[in-house]
Design a protein around this motif. Structure first.
Motif: not given
Ligand code: KG4
Ligand code: ZN
Length: 340
Positions: A115, A168, A171, A182, A184, A273-274, A278, A305
């Motif tokens: 992943h 995390e 969140d 979520p 973020g 990554g998610g 940002n 994401t």
């Protein structure tokens, strides 16, 4: 004869059921994502059993849509790539089983993809000139890794989180200030109205390893701040808390990430990554990279994401290297990057 390599990619490691068709590693012909966020919102986080069940309901539909949108059939496909770890075991199993079934029925080669390798590879979609080696910071809900991408499919992890992943932390803090799941994207938005210098939250250093991260102290510090305001009867400015917390995360990511680029003698840096979607984080990296003369790469938010296009890109490079999985391929919930 047509020598194009078309990868059908499947991703189901968490709460997105996704399929994509990728041509020659860098051209996305379709990118279908069914997000389960609305379902999990009710519970304040991803419920593994619900995720698996929804994946089962959606997987065939999403794969068919990906083929249709790409205007291809299974006869045109060269190989099937699927995320087999890390992630939620029941969720991963749905994608892995679907990929194995298609491979068995058609005889197409099967390639298990990591992943995180997918997240890193998302950078190749829109940055045609980007090639290894470079440094990549992977910041998602489950991972915070600083990685030297030595070659396609060859990685050295030089920094990682000791506790919470960056996403995390977003969140958990979002939940504490009542923003919901979520967190973020909600913190990202609310921070625009707040002062990032209003509250000083700690920037954690890990003594023995300069490129490692730690976010649990920061999270506790935010919780302590909220408690102390409550005890003193002071009103909390949520936008200031969000902005100050976000700045504390970004400062550390920028410093560690770009120090590593310089120390290792690279000139190119990518994020993935998610959390890489940002907006303030992207601005901070762009600014600091310019200052330090480093070329900065990032995927569009839709490829930050979870999605299957990134798995198709990683799958392509594994395919041309000769990587093949067989029908014993299984979900590996704690698969390490670079491991097979
Ligand atoms: O990469 P991803 O979709 O899934 C994992 O592999 O974990 O990342 C999801 C994480 C969540 O923690 C989410 O809150 C965070 O990425 N995230 C963001 C933003 N968009 C998603 N964090 C900060 N700012 C954002 N705009
Ligand atoms: Zn992910």
């Amino acid at each position: 004869m047509n020598n194009d390599v078309l990868i059908l990619a499947i991703e189901s490691s968490c709460d997105e059921t996704a399929a994509s068709v990728v041509k020659n590693g860098r051209e996305v012909l379709s990118n279908v994502i069914f997000s389960q966020i609305e379902l999990h919102k009710l519970y304040g986080g991803v419920v593994p059993e619900i995720a698996s069940r929804k994946h089962i309901e959606k997987i065939n539909q999403v794969i068919e849509e990906a083929l249709t949108e790409a205007k291809v059939t299974l006869q045109d496909i060269t190989a099937i790539a699927v995320t087999y770890g890390p992630g939620l075991v029941g969720a991963l199993l749905v994608g892995v089983s679907a990929a194995k079934a298609i491979s068995f029925a058609t005889g197409l080669p099967l390639i298990g993809v990591h992943h995180i390798e997918g997240h890193i590879s998302a950078n190749f979609i829109e940055n045609k000139e980007l090639e290894p080696p470079f440094v990549c910071l992977v910041v998602s809900g489950g991972h915070t890794h600083l990685v030297v991408v030595k070659d396609y499919g060859e990685y050295e992890i030089i920094g990682r989180t000791r506790d919470d992943a960056a996403g995390e932390a977003f969140d958990k803090v979002a939940r504490a200030i009542g923003l919901g799941y979520p967190g973020g994207p909600k913190i990202d938005k609310l921070s625009r109205e707040g002062n990032p210098n209003a509250i000083h939250f700690p920037r954690a250093k890990v003594e023995e390893s300069v490129y490692d991260f730690s976010f649990s102290g920061l999270k506790s510090s935010v919780l302590n701040y909220l408690n102390s305001c409550e005890m003193k009867g002071e009103e909390v400015n949520r936008a200031d808390v969000a902005a100050s917390f976000q700045k504390a995360v970004i400062d550390v990511l920028v410093e560690h990430g770009l120090d590593a680029v310089e120390k290792y003698g690279f000139h190119e840096f990518a994020i993935a990554g998610g959390v890489a979607s940002n907006s303030s984080l992207r601005e901070a990296f762009a600014k600091e990279c310019e200052k330090r003369g480093i070329r900065f790469y990032h995927p569009s938010p839709i490829y930050c994401t979870d999605n299957a296009a990134m798995i198709g890109v990683a799958g392509y490079y594994e395919y041309i290297k000769g990587t093949r999985s067989d029908l014993t391929l299984n979900a590996v919930p704690n698969l390490k990057l670079g491991e097979r």
